[in-house]
Enzyme design. Sequence first.
Site, PDB file in Angstrom:
ATOM      1  N   ASP A  47       0.834  -1.199   0.000  1.00 36.55           N
ATOM      2  CA  ASP A  47       0.000   0.000   0.000  1.00 36.55           C
ATOM      3  C   ASP A  47       0.871   1.252   0.000  1.00 36.55           C
ATOM      4  O   ASP A  47       1.725   1.418   0.871  1.00 36.55           O
ATOM      5  CB  ASP A  47      -0.902   0.013   1.231  1.00 36.55           C
ATOM      6  CG  ASP A  47      -1.837   1.207   1.244  1.00 36.55           C
ATOM      7  OD1 ASP A  47      -2.941   1.091   0.673  1.00 36.55           O
ATOM      8  OD2 ASP A  47      -1.466   2.253   1.810  1.00 36.55           O
ATOM      9  N   TYR A  52       2.670   9.944  -0.274  1.00 44.71           N
ATOM     10  CA  TYR A  52       3.752   9.395   0.529  1.00 44.71           C
ATOM     11  C   TYR A  52       5.122   9.704  -0.079  1.00 44.71           C
ATOM     12  O   TYR A  52       6.144   9.531   0.596  1.00 44.71           O
ATOM     13  CB  TYR A  52       3.627   7.869   0.657  1.00 44.71           C
ATOM     14  CG  TYR A  52       2.370   7.377   1.337  1.00 44.71           C
ATOM     15  CD1 TYR A  52       1.484   8.252   1.964  1.00 44.71           C
ATOM     16  CD2 TYR A  52       2.074   6.021   1.356  1.00 44.71           C
ATOM     17  CE1 TYR A  52       0.340   7.782   2.577  1.00 44.71           C
ATOM     18  CE2 TYR A  52       0.930   5.543   1.966  1.00 44.71           C
ATOM     19  CZ  TYR A  52       0.061   6.428   2.570  1.00 44.71           C
ATOM     20  OH  TYR A  52      -1.074   5.952   3.166  1.00 44.71           O
ATOM     21  N   LYS A  77      -2.966   6.001  -4.247  1.00 46.27           N
ATOM     22  CA  LYS A  77      -4.049   6.939  -3.958  1.00 46.27           C
ATOM     23  C   LYS A  77      -3.843   8.266  -4.675  1.00 46.27           C
ATOM     24  O   LYS A  77      -2.721   8.774  -4.741  1.00 46.27           O
ATOM     25  CB  LYS A  77      -4.128   7.193  -2.446  1.00 46.27           C
ATOM     26  CG  LYS A  77      -4.184   5.924  -1.615  1.00 46.27           C
ATOM     27  CD  LYS A  77      -4.118   6.209  -0.124  1.00 46.27           C
ATOM     28  CE  LYS A  77      -3.924   4.919   0.655  1.00 46.27           C
ATOM     29  NZ  LYS A  77      -2.552   4.390   0.539  1.00 46.27           N
ATOM     30  N   HIS A 110      -7.626   9.708  -1.790  1.00 42.81           N
ATOM     31  CA  HIS A 110      -6.969   9.645  -0.481  1.00 42.81           C
ATOM     32  C   HIS A 110      -7.841  10.221   0.641  1.00 42.81           C
ATOM     33  O   HIS A 110      -7.779   9.755   1.785  1.00 42.81           O
ATOM     34  CB  HIS A 110      -5.625  10.374  -0.524  1.00 42.81           C
ATOM     35  CG  HIS A 110      -4.637   9.846   0.456  1.00 42.81           C
ATOM     36  ND1 HIS A 110      -3.284   9.923   0.292  1.00 42.81           N
ATOM     37  CD2 HIS A 110      -4.803   9.196   1.637  1.00 42.81           C
ATOM     38  CE1 HIS A 110      -2.664   9.375   1.313  1.00 42.81           C
ATOM     39  NE2 HIS A 110      -3.573   8.921   2.154  1.00 42.81           N
TER      40      HIS A 110
END
Length: 275
Positions: A47, A52, A77, A110
């Site tokens: 994931d 990120y 996402k 997200h």
Amino acid sequence: MSILTEHFDLSDGHTIPKLGFGTWQTPNDVAPEAVSQALEIGYTHIDTARAYQNEAGVGDGWRTSGLDRESVYITSKVPAEAKTYEEAKAAIATSLEQLNAGYIDLLLIHAPKPWPQMFKADMPRYFEANLQVWKAMEEAHAAGQVHSLGVSNFQVDDLTNITEHAQVMPQANQIRFHIGYTQDEVVEYCQSHGVLIEAYSPLGTGRLLGNPDLSVIADNNDVSVAQLCIRYALQHGCLPLPKSTHRQYIEANTKVDFQLSADDMAALDALKLDD
């Protein structure tokens, strides 16, 4: 049977591994080793997210593992701040380029609102904006760039806004879910409407690990508090996404092939550890 070989069935006909490897707060230069170690240990679900800033590292970690693409399930996402069709389309293209994995197995919005507004009252709801993001995601789905679509951090009205207008139904809602913070309303809605709940921060971002009440139940089951937390999410029908960059913990988090008793689950359900 190991949890690493078990899957949830999604309503679109795809399957998703029951345990995922989370990479939130894993720097891009650390992600390749962490991901390759996780895959070596036996995880098959990774994931990540555009936000990120480690998609390139996640992709490198998969390639280092030597596993076939079809053997690895990758979730990413669309950023919470991308609230136009054009922004979402650009973000998807960037994720595909950074991951360099051919396609994304599961793509999520997200969050329903940009992060600075997520937990403030009297903020816009972005219903129409999220439909524009969903349109871009549906186009990626139609092009074969994405296999399944979903959301993250969505409440019931955010989710129904999508389902009432979508051509491709959301398959998952990734939310904060852990002992003491279970978001019962949204979980019940999703599970009754065929939307899988993915549990991020199943260890409460580490805050649960020193809890004495959890330690007693964990000791009685001869497991760690982390393993207890992961098993709790699984027994609630959720897909936990524990994160670590240390091999010993990455591996230990897979040792959850035990069953918590009804009494233990009731005791854990009764705990209120976070508001």
